[in-house]
Design a protein around this motif. Structure first.
Motif, short mmCIF file in Angstrom:
data_model
loop_
_atom_site.label_atom_id
_atom_site.label_comp_id
_atom_site.label_asym_id
_atom_site.label_seq_id
_atom_site.Cartn_x
_atom_site.Cartn_y
_atom_site.Cartn_z
N ASP A 29 18.91 26.09 43.09
CA ASP A 29 18.82 26.72 41.72
C ASP A 29 17.45 26.53 41.14
OD1 ASP A 29 21.45 27.69 41.32
OD2 ASP A 29 22.18 25.93 40.56
N PHE A 30 17.30 27.58 40.22
CA PHE A 30 15.76 27.60 39.37
C PHE A 30 16.07 28.18 38.27
CE2 PHE A 30 11.11 28.94 39.47
CZ PHE A 30 10.78 27.68 39.10
N GLY A 31 16.64 27.23 37.21
CA GLY A 31 16.99 27.86 36.06
C GLY A 31 16.29 27.51 34.89
N MET A 32 16.75 28.21 33.81
CA MET A 32 15.93 28.14 32.51
C MET A 32 16.45 27.16 31.53
SD MET A 32 15.07 31.30 29.69
CE MET A 32 14.12 32.20 30.99
N LEU A 67 5.39 27.82 45.79
CA LEU A 67 6.80 28.71 45.25
C LEU A 67 6.27 29.73 44.48
CD1 LEU A 67 9.67 28.62 44.40
CD2 LEU A 67 9.25 27.08 42.50
N TYR A 68 5.20 29.95 43.76
CA TYR A 68 5.07 30.82 42.74
C TYR A 68 4.17 31.90 43.14
CZ TYR A 68 6.51 27.12 39.55
OH TYR A 68 7.44 26.13 39.17
N ARG A 69 4.07 32.94 42.27
CA ARG A 69 3.33 34.12 42.64
C ARG A 69 1.66 33.91 42.72
NH1 ARG A 69 5.82 39.32 41.64
NH2 ARG A 69 7.70 38.80 40.79
N TYR A 93 9.42 33.83 38.33
CA TYR A 93 7.94 33.41 38.59
C TYR A 93 7.90 33.19 40.08
CZ TYR A 93 7.61 32.72 33.33
OH TYR A 93 7.68 32.87 32.02
N ILE A 94 8.47 32.98 40.89
CA ILE A 94 8.64 32.61 42.09
C ILE A 94 7.77 33.72 43.10
CG2 ILE A 94 10.52 31.36 42.02
CD1 ILE A 94 11.71 33.04 44.20
N ASN A 95 7.24 33.48 43.99
CA ASN A 95 6.54 34.44 44.78
C ASN A 95 7.58 35.28 45.52
OD1 ASN A 95 5.32 35.70 47.23
ND2 ASN A 95 3.80 34.10 47.14
N VAL A 98 9.26 34.49 49.02
CA VAL A 98 10.30 33.38 49.09
C VAL A 98 11.82 33.98 49.13
CG1 VAL A 98 11.10 31.23 48.17
CG2 VAL A 98 8.77 31.61 48.19
N PRO A 99 12.34 33.81 50.06
CA PRO A 99 13.83 34.24 50.10
C PRO A 99 14.69 33.68 49.15
CG PRO A 99 13.14 33.48 52.32
CD PRO A 99 12.01 33.02 51.52
N VAL A 100 15.58 34.50 48.55
CA VAL A 100 16.66 34.14 47.58
C VAL A 100 17.82 34.28 48.22
CG1 VAL A 100 17.30 34.35 45.30
CG2 VAL A 100 15.01 34.59 45.79
N TYR A 101 18.86 33.32 48.09
CA TYR A 101 20.01 33.27 48.98
C TYR A 101 21.10 33.08 47.53
CZ TYR A 101 18.17 32.30 53.25
OH TYR A 101 17.57 32.40 54.68
N LEU A 102 22.04 34.09 47.62
CA LEU A 102 23.23 34.04 46.66
C LEU A 102 24.49 34.79 47.00
CD1 LEU A 102 21.98 36.16 43.58
CD2 LEU A 102 21.32 36.48 45.76
N SER A 103 25.38 34.73 46.36
CA SER A 103 26.50 35.50 46.55
C SER A 103 26.44 36.84 46.13
CB SER A 103 27.88 35.08 45.97
OG SER A 103 27.73 35.33 44.44
N LYS A 104 27.19 38.01 46.83
CA LYS A 104 27.05 39.44 46.34
C LYS A 104 27.54 39.62 44.57
CE LYS A 104 26.22 43.92 46.93
NZ LYS A 104 27.17 44.76 47.66
N GLY A 105 28.52 38.85 44.35
CA GLY A 105 28.98 38.85 43.00
C GLY A 105 27.79 38.45 41.99
#
Length: 293
Positions: A29-32, A67-69, A93-95, A98-105
């Motif tokens: 996670d990378f939450g606000m 991590l960042y741009r 803010y991330i580059n 960098v791969p992002v993994y999550l569910s389709k929903g």
């Protein structure tokens, strides 16, 4: 294995956990954040006038190399547990490499939210890697098994993370509950938990809150039916999160049983297809279980 909890030990939301083993680094996670350092509601409009380095200096963002741009990417992956902004809100803010993994929903709901935001506030995941329930993925020195969990953020997941070199295991629950239409996911996990978990990382959102008037979604359905019956054919306004597909399904069920008309405000096309599929399942069972992945 090295575990760094950047945010989440002294507040709810804004979750970010870094794991490192050998030459592999991942983020969970990378939450606000929901609140600023003074305890007031976090104002994301204040981000617009500040540079990336300024946000790091103020500890709004964390000093995470690679991590960042603008930096050479050295973080191997960011795993997003679900589509609430306190778990994914800082992704812009991330580059992009960098791969992002999550569910389709979860991905579809992130896209749906963009419809309601100005372009500067939108989250674009250019090349998402979709996770599937109980289907392990290998990221460097980690093997990760996602588990669908019951939560108001549709298609939410927890992660069982194994350090392949040592066999040490972490269970990251993400956000979960036990009162939705997918409560069976919670029951199954409690009845058949993973074996030999060395470290449990669990968010404590509901630990200090008393039980509510409606313990689960069937109780919500009955409460809405009773409200309709007492309304003398007047319009009943209802406000709920558009991401809470379970609650929308409960309203649908209540309106159907009370022979009333359900009028839903604008639902983006990416979100409405999930609602339609969920409705089809809910019509066949009093307690639908929808495994979208």
């Amino acid at each position: 294995m090295r575990i760094v909890i950047h945010r989440g030990t002294h507040q709810i939301g804004g979750s970010c956990v870094e794991l490192e083993t050998g030459d592999t680094r991942i983020l969970l996670d990378f939450g606000m954040p929901l609140q600023d350092t003074s305890g007031a509601d976090f104002n994301d409009r204040a981000l617009d006038s500040k540079s990336l380095q300024g946000l790091i200096d103020e500890k709004v963002l964390f000093d995470i190399p690679g991590l960042y741009r603008g930096a050479d990417p050295s973080v191997d992956a960011v795993l997003i547990s679900h589509s609430h902004k306190d778990h994914y809100g800082f992704l812009p803010y991330i580059n992009p490499k960098v791969p992002v993994y999550l569910s389709k929903g979860a991905y579809e709901l992130v896209r749906a939210l963009n419809v309601f935001l100005p372009e500067s506030k939108r989250t674009t995941i250019s090349a998402p890697i979709f996770l599937r329930h109980k289907r392990p993925v290998r990221i460097g020195g980690f093997s990760i098994t996602p588990y669908l969990v019951d939560h108001s953020g549709f298609d939410a997941m927890g992660f069982l993370i194994n350090e392949t070199a040592t066999g040490k295991t972490i269970l990251y629950t993400g956000d979960f509950r036990a009162g939705g239409w997918t409560k069976r996911r919670y029951d199954d996990f409690i009845n058949k938990p993973p074996a030999r978990v060395d470290c449990l990382l669990m968010e404590g959102t509901m630990l200090a809150r008393e039980g509510g008037k409606y313990p689960d979604e069937p109780a919500v359905v009955q409460g809405v039916i009773e409200a309709i019956q007492k309304s003398a054919n007047t319009v009943i306004p209802v406000y709920c999160s558009g991401q809470n597909i379970d609650r929308i399904v409960s309203l649908y069920k209540a309106a159907r049983k009370a022979k009333s008309v359900l009028v839903v405000d604008r639902i983006p096309r990416t979100c409405s297809k999930w609602l339609v599929i969920y409705q089809k399942v809910s019509l066949r069972s009093n307690g639908p279980i929808f495994e979208s992945s």
